[in-house]
Design a protein around this motif. Sequence first.
Motif, PDB file in Angstrom:
ATOM      1  N   GLN A 176     -59.307  21.356-124.994  1.00 32.76           N
ATOM      2  CA  GLN A 176     -58.591  20.208-124.429  1.00 32.76           C
ATOM      3  C   GLN A 176     -57.190  20.067-125.044  1.00 32.76           C
ATOM      4  OE1 GLN A 176     -61.770  20.188-125.512  1.00 32.76           O
ATOM      5  NE2 GLN A 176     -62.830  19.920-123.559  1.00 32.76           N
ATOM      6  N   LEU A 177     -57.075  20.362-126.334  1.00 35.27           N
ATOM      7  CA  LEU A 177     -55.762  20.294-126.979  1.00 35.27           C
ATOM      8  C   LEU A 177     -54.851  21.412-126.485  1.00 35.27           C
ATOM      9  CD1 LEU A 177     -56.911  19.341-130.584  1.00 35.27           C
ATOM     10  CD2 LEU A 177     -55.488  17.942-129.061  1.00 35.27           C
ATOM     11  N   TRP A 178     -55.413  22.590-126.242  1.00 33.58           N
ATOM     12  CA  TRP A 178     -54.618  23.682-125.679  1.00 33.58           C
ATOM     13  C   TRP A 178     -54.119  23.301-124.283  1.00 33.58           C
ATOM     14  CZ3 TRP A 178     -54.669  26.899-121.435  1.00 33.58           C
ATOM     15  CH2 TRP A 178     -53.879  28.060-121.511  1.00 33.58           C
ATOM     16  N   ASP A 179     -54.991  22.716-123.485  1.00 34.08           N
ATOM     17  CA  ASP A 179     -54.598  22.270-122.142  1.00 34.08           C
ATOM     18  C   ASP A 179     -53.456  21.257-122.231  1.00 34.08           C
ATOM     19  OD1 ASP A 179     -56.640  23.850-121.141  1.00 34.08           O
ATOM     20  OD2 ASP A 179     -58.035  22.180-120.844  1.00 34.08           O
ATOM     21  N   LYS A 180     -53.555  20.361-123.193  1.00 32.40           N
ATOM     22  CA  LYS A 180     -52.509  19.351-123.383  1.00 32.40           C
ATOM     23  C   LYS A 180     -51.188  20.004-123.792  1.00 32.40           C
ATOM     24  CE  LYS A 180     -51.476  15.203-126.146  1.00 32.40           C
ATOM     25  NZ  LYS A 180     -52.024  14.247-127.164  1.00 32.40           N
ATOM     26  N   LEU A 181     -51.269  21.005-124.658  1.00 35.58           N
ATOM     27  CA  LEU A 181     -50.056  21.680-125.126  1.00 35.58           C
ATOM     28  C   LEU A 181     -49.345  22.404-123.992  1.00 35.58           C
ATOM     29  CD1 LEU A 181     -48.166  22.662-127.414  1.00 35.58           C
ATOM     30  CD2 LEU A 181     -49.735  24.602-127.712  1.00 35.58           C
ATOM     31  N   VAL A 182     -50.076  23.184-123.191  1.00 36.98           N
ATOM     32  CA  VAL A 182     -49.411  23.943-122.123  1.00 36.98           C
ATOM     33  C   VAL A 182     -48.834  22.994-121.076  1.00 36.98           C
ATOM     34  CG1 VAL A 182     -50.767  26.033-122.500  1.00 36.98           C
ATOM     35  CG2 VAL A 182     -51.564  24.345-120.833  1.00 36.98           C
ATOM     36  N   ALA A 183     -49.467  21.835-120.877  1.00 36.49           N
ATOM     37  CA  ALA A 183     -48.913  20.844-119.954  1.00 36.49           C
ATOM     38  C   ALA A 183     -47.594  20.295-120.497  1.00 36.49           C
ATOM     39  CB  ALA A 183     -49.911  19.719-119.728  1.00 36.49           C
ATOM     40  N   LYS A 184     -47.556  20.001-121.806  1.00 32.33           N
ATOM     41  CA  LYS A 184     -46.318  19.516-122.426  1.00 32.33           C
ATOM     42  C   LYS A 184     -45.196  20.548-122.346  1.00 32.33           C
ATOM     43  CE  LYS A 184     -47.602  16.044-125.910  1.00 32.33           C
ATOM     44  NZ  LYS A 184     -46.411  15.191-125.820  1.00 32.33           N
ATOM     45  N   MET A 185     -45.585  21.838-122.399  1.00 31.10           N
ATOM     46  CA  MET A 185     -44.601  22.914-122.355  1.00 31.10           C
ATOM     47  C   MET A 185     -44.228  23.296-120.921  1.00 31.10           C
ATOM     48  SD  MET A 185     -44.104  23.467-125.545  1.00 31.10           S
ATOM     49  CE  MET A 185     -43.084  24.910-125.395  1.00 31.10           C
ATOM     50  N   ASN A 186     -44.785  22.566-119.941  1.00 32.46           N
ATOM     51  CA  ASN A 186     -44.541  22.841-118.517  1.00 32.46           C
ATOM     52  C   ASN A 186     -44.908  24.278-118.146  1.00 32.46           C
ATOM     53  OD1 ASN A 186     -43.491  20.234-117.798  1.00 32.46           O
ATOM     54  ND2 ASN A 186     -41.601  20.784-118.869  1.00 32.46           N
ATOM     55  N   PHE A 290     -58.673  36.336-128.439  1.00 26.27           N
ATOM     56  CA  PHE A 290     -57.890  36.660-127.248  1.00 26.27           C
ATOM     57  C   PHE A 290     -57.666  35.388-126.442  1.00 26.27           C
ATOM     58  CE2 PHE A 290     -59.974  41.031-127.402  1.00 26.27           C
ATOM     59  CZ  PHE A 290     -58.846  41.642-127.936  1.00 26.27           C
ATOM     60  N   GLU A 291     -56.477  35.279-125.889  1.00 21.03           N
ATOM     61  CA  GLU A 291     -56.135  34.198-124.966  1.00 21.03           C
ATOM     62  C   GLU A 291     -56.002  34.836-123.583  1.00 21.03           C
ATOM     63  OE1 GLU A 291     -53.045  30.780-125.723  1.00 21.03           O
ATOM     64  OE2 GLU A 291     -52.011  32.412-124.723  1.00 21.03           O
ATOM     65  N   ILE A 292     -56.881  34.458-122.656  1.00 22.59           N
ATOM     66  CA  ILE A 292     -56.904  35.022-121.309  1.00 22.59           C
ATOM     67  C   ILE A 292     -56.383  33.953-120.359  1.00 22.59           C
ATOM     68  CG2 ILE A 292     -58.356  36.002-119.501  1.00 22.59           C
ATOM     69  CD1 ILE A 292     -60.325  36.795-121.761  1.00 22.59           C
ATOM     70  N   ILE A 293     -55.252  34.219-119.719  1.00 17.02           N
ATOM     71  CA  ILE A 293     -54.578  33.182-118.941  1.00 17.02           C
ATOM     72  C   ILE A 293     -54.422  33.598-117.477  1.00 17.02           C
ATOM     73  CG2 ILE A 293     -53.354  32.142-120.875  1.00 17.02           C
ATOM     74  CD1 ILE A 293     -50.893  33.786-120.108  1.00 17.02           C
ATOM     75  N   PHE A 294     -54.320  32.568-116.603  1.00 23.53           N
ATOM     76  CA  PHE A 294     -54.098  32.781-115.175  1.00 23.53           C
ATOM     77  C   PHE A 294     -53.079  31.772-114.663  1.00 23.53           C
ATOM     78  CE2 PHE A 294     -58.357  34.391-115.979  1.00 23.53           C
ATOM     79  CZ  PHE A 294     -58.286  35.644-115.391  1.00 23.53           C
ATOM     80  N   ASN A 295     -52.358  32.182-113.640  1.00 25.36           N
ATOM     81  CA  ASN A 295     -51.463  31.252-112.970  1.00 25.36           C
ATOM     82  C   ASN A 295     -52.290  30.097-112.408  1.00 25.36           C
ATOM     83  OD1 ASN A 295     -50.205  30.398-110.129  1.00 25.36           O
ATOM     84  ND2 ASN A 295     -48.539  30.986-111.487  1.00 25.36           N
ATOM     85  N   LYS A 296     -51.883  28.882-112.714  1.00 25.01           N
ATOM     86  CA  LYS A 296     -52.698  27.714-112.381  1.00 25.01           C
ATOM     87  C   LYS A 296     -52.859  27.533-110.881  1.00 25.01           C
ATOM     88  CE  LYS A 296     -53.305  22.886-113.773  1.00 25.01           C
ATOM     89  NZ  LYS A 296     -52.740  21.783-114.595  1.00 25.01           N
TER      90      LYS A 296
END
Length: 412
Positions: A176-186, A290-296
């Motif tokens: 949840q904190l990671w989600d909050k961080l990426v939202a703050k970073m746009n 590992f951080e596995i990411i996708f375009n939202k």
Amino acid sequence: MTIAGDPVGIPTSVPGQPSNITGDTMTQVHEDAQSQASKAPDANRRRFFGKAATAVVAAPLIGAPMIAIAQAPVVFKMQGSWGPNEIFSEMAQQYVTRVNEMSGGRLKIEYLPAGAVVKPFEIIDAVSKGVLDGGHHVSGYWYGKSKVASLFGTGPVNGATPEIGLSWIHTGGGQQLWDKLVAKMNLNVVGFFSFPMPSQPLGWFKQAPPKTAAALKGFKYRTIGLAADLMQELGMAVAQLPGGEIVPAMQRGVIDAFEFNNPTADMRFGAQDVSKFYSMGSFHQAQEFFEIIFNKDKYNALPADLKAILKYAAEAASTASTALAHENYSKDLQELIVKHKVQVSRTTADVYQGQLAAWDKVTAKLEKEVDMFKEVNDSFKAWSRRVGFYHFTNEANYKMAFEHVQKTKLPV
């Protein structure tokens, strides 16, 4: 009254009643009846074929087999931060394979190695902008955007093992904190975490590794993320380089010591060719994932079951990658020692103590200067305090058991 078998429409007399039909009338009626009878089959045929046509049209709705039309799979392009021959690319492929097989062909991830589209440190921007659909890297690789990112894998040692750290992501509020961080970073991304990496070695040195924290001062050293802040606090000159640039930098004298991750990855890019001294164990990156990411946007366009597969495949890959690591890291460490004559030693207690003291200074500073740093670090510390107390109170002395069973002494 109509008598079966008589022509349609021919009147007849009722038995016992006199007929009122004259001969001429009878002749005319007979002729009319023949005319109507000759037309009846045509009308009947029209009615029959009209009904038959209706039945043919309706047949698929009643019982005829349906024809399945195959849908093309959704294809995602995912780039890793790892070269094609690195073990981390094998681990990325473990994730990709699980997604592709579990989706039953409806979703297909195509994995690309480092540099195929963008440089290793540029993946999160490329995924956020839709240049790539997905990425496979570590959070420390976008540390330049926010030092908080490095807390999700390459952060301070708060009494947590890698497994405790990953459980904080899954259960202790880290996600949840990671989600909050990426939202703050746009950043237009969603992400999942996988594989609790074993502690990373202090690294490779051109000469025997320093035995004290003070002796680290002045070394030109490669690392990434918050480990860079730590080593700078210890007096090292730090260069943050992706894996593929490490050996050339060592050969040119840009650096004279480095860490990457593990014996397999280090050996595959040729660490043993530029150094024969390997110091195992360190606090600079004692837990990483590992951080596995996708375009939202592309992720949100998927149906719920495919979203779930992308999420839970990360957990499945954790187990597979751990097994692959144990198999390869242990085997390749022996190859480094036996075949390549690398001198392997344990990082000393003095260096560990120096690292802990440096962490205290780094985190105290960043908690005041960087938004969300204290919030995330406090969450991790609270989790590791409770879970770590249980873990270290309960954990058996595995080192003692190993030395007893194997009749050997481990490096001190």
